[in-house]
Design an enzyme around this catalytic site. Structure first.
Site, PDB file in Angstrom:
ATOM      1  CB  CYS A 263       3.400   0.815   4.806  1.00 27.09           C
ATOM      2  SG  CYS A 263       3.792   0.549   6.541  1.00 27.09           S
ATOM      3  CG  PHE A 264       0.231   2.253   1.126  1.00 25.36           C
ATOM      4  CD1 PHE A 264       0.192   1.175   2.009  1.00 25.36           C
ATOM      5  CD2 PHE A 264      -0.950   2.933   0.885  1.00 25.36           C
ATOM      6  CE1 PHE A 264      -0.980   0.794   2.640  1.00 25.36           C
ATOM      7  CE2 PHE A 264      -2.133   2.557   1.506  1.00 25.36           C
ATOM      8  CZ  PHE A 264      -2.145   1.486   2.380  1.00 25.36           C
TER       9      PHE A 264
END
Length: 423
Positions: A263-264
């Protein structure tokens, strides 16, 4: 309610399982028939804490999986939970969103039931309005009055996703109409959490902004940690004092190797590309990525300073997953560390409680072990790269090393004679 979930990957499977656990009738549409078969047997195709327990309670009862779109017309809500991987330039690749939208539109053609098509995948603001809605509505034709659209972002931490779903900080629902929002809100009615209703674009932006802000906190902490190490200050003492300020809070202030996972990194890059596309220069976000990319190299630099030339040296790597409690190695900080060690000619032994099979696909030539003790035998140095709780109990195992040089990238060890990447 009758719920269909498009995509049986990490987000889709957790979402579907938890909705079934809440009592809904849930159908997963997963194009990989082998994965669908596993789900129907109550066997999770991924590792996630508590997921197997929930699957055993729901699979074959009110949860089922299939590799086709038959029966989609019975659903009250259709959640799109497909991947949005990064393209070469870092922007989000929406091909799976487009494909799912086409399949949904075709499957619902002629249906007289009201359906709410809800995007849960992380997508750039405007995607639901400009891509999903037009595709579905065009295929529906005269049936366009029978659908509503929502954006309902997920905020699931790998390794703790079940708890995050069942005990959320908030439920965000962006909708094309009040009726569509009401239907999605009803699916969550058993959960005790504030519901935030917004526009479709705002809901999409909330997800990107949340991840970008958390990534920024991590990179900020790492930069402070790098400064602290130079002047002999324990950054964890500093951040403990900083985090107790209620305006800041202590979460995501742990200095170390940086952030990874699915995600990040991709979400921050996608937000950077979105900003650039709209004529903005995201200086801060670029710095967040730059700090994160440079951080793993620092632990190799410290290793060089402690043992000299690492060519031919036996280096033990403990921890391969991007974080504890998962087997996910996507963008794991151990990947650039291992790559640099191999470039310098190190001989690597590795151990991870869950992720060694996944890492074998990336680095098939290093030595993998089934426990930390075996991996440490004869090592010239040890790098601890993932915060697995079992590593905190290690002590005598380090005596098996040729020389007790231990450097950790996550503050998890409790024994003496260790050094941190930025503390």
């Amino acid at each position: 309610m009758k719920i269909s979930v498009i995509g049986g990957g990490y987000v889709g499977l957790v979402t579907a399982s938890c909705f079934a656990y809440l009592g809904h009738i849930v159908q997963i549409i997963e194009i990989d028939s082998k994965k669908a078969d596993l789900i129907n047997q109550g066997i999770p195709p991924i590792y996630e804490e508590k997921l197997e327990e929930i699957l055993k309670q729901t699979a074959g009862k009110n949860l089922s999986a299939q590799s086709h779109y038959e029966g989609l017309g019975d659903a009250d809500i259709i959640f799109i939970c497909v991947g949005t991987p990064p393209q070469d330039d870092g922007s989000a690749d929406l091909k799976y969103i487009i494909s799912a939208s086409k399949s949904i539109g075709a499957a619902l053609k002629g249906s007289k039931k009201y359906h709410v098509i809800t995007v849960k995948s992380t997508v750039p603001p405007g995607t639901t309005e400009s891509i999903v809605m037009p595709i579905v509505l065009e295929l529906l034709g005269n049936g366009s009055n029978c659908v509503g659209f929502c954006m309902n972002p997920e905020f699931l931490r790998e390794g703790r996703a079940i708890d995050d779903f069942l005990h959320p900080d908030r439920v965000v629902i962006g909708g094309s109409s009040e009726e569509a929002v009401r239907v999605v809100q009803e699916a969550y009615e058993k959960l005790d959490a504030p519901v935030i209703t917004t526009s479709l674009k705002a809901a999409e932006m909330i997800k990107y902004t949340s991840n970008a802000f958390l990534a920024t906190k991590i990179s900020f902490s790492n930069e402070i940690g790098n400064i602290c190490k130079k002047i002999g200050i324990n950054v964890y003492e500093v951040m403990k004092g900083v985090g107790l300020d209620h305006r800041i809070n202590p979460y995501f202030l742990n200095a170390g190797l940086g952030f990874g996972g699915s995600c990040f990194p991709k979400d921050v890059m996608a937000l950077i590309r979105l900003a650039e596309k709209n004529g903005e220069d995201p200086v801060l976000l670029r710095s967040v990525i730059d700090i994160n990319e440079r951080q793993p190299g620092r632990i190799v630099q410290i290793l060089n300073e402690r043992i000299g030339d690492i060519r031919g040296k036996n280096i033990t790597v403990l921890g391969l997953a991007f974080k504890d409690n998962t087997d996910d190695v996507r963008d794991s900080r151990s990947i650039p560390v291992i790559s640099e060690l191999l470039e310098h000619g190190a001989v690597i032994s590795a151990y991870d409680p869950m992720a060694f099979e996944s890492m074998k696909k990336i680095f098939p030539g290093i030595n993998y072990h089934t426990n930390a003790g075996d991996a440490l035998i004869g090592a010239d140095a040890c790098l601890v790269l993932t915060e697995w709780p079992e590593f905190s109990k290690l002590n005598d195992e380090f005596n098996l090393m040729k020389s007790r040089v231990i450097i950790e990238g996550r503050k998890i060890l409790s024994c003496s004679g260790i050094e941190g990447v930025c503390w």
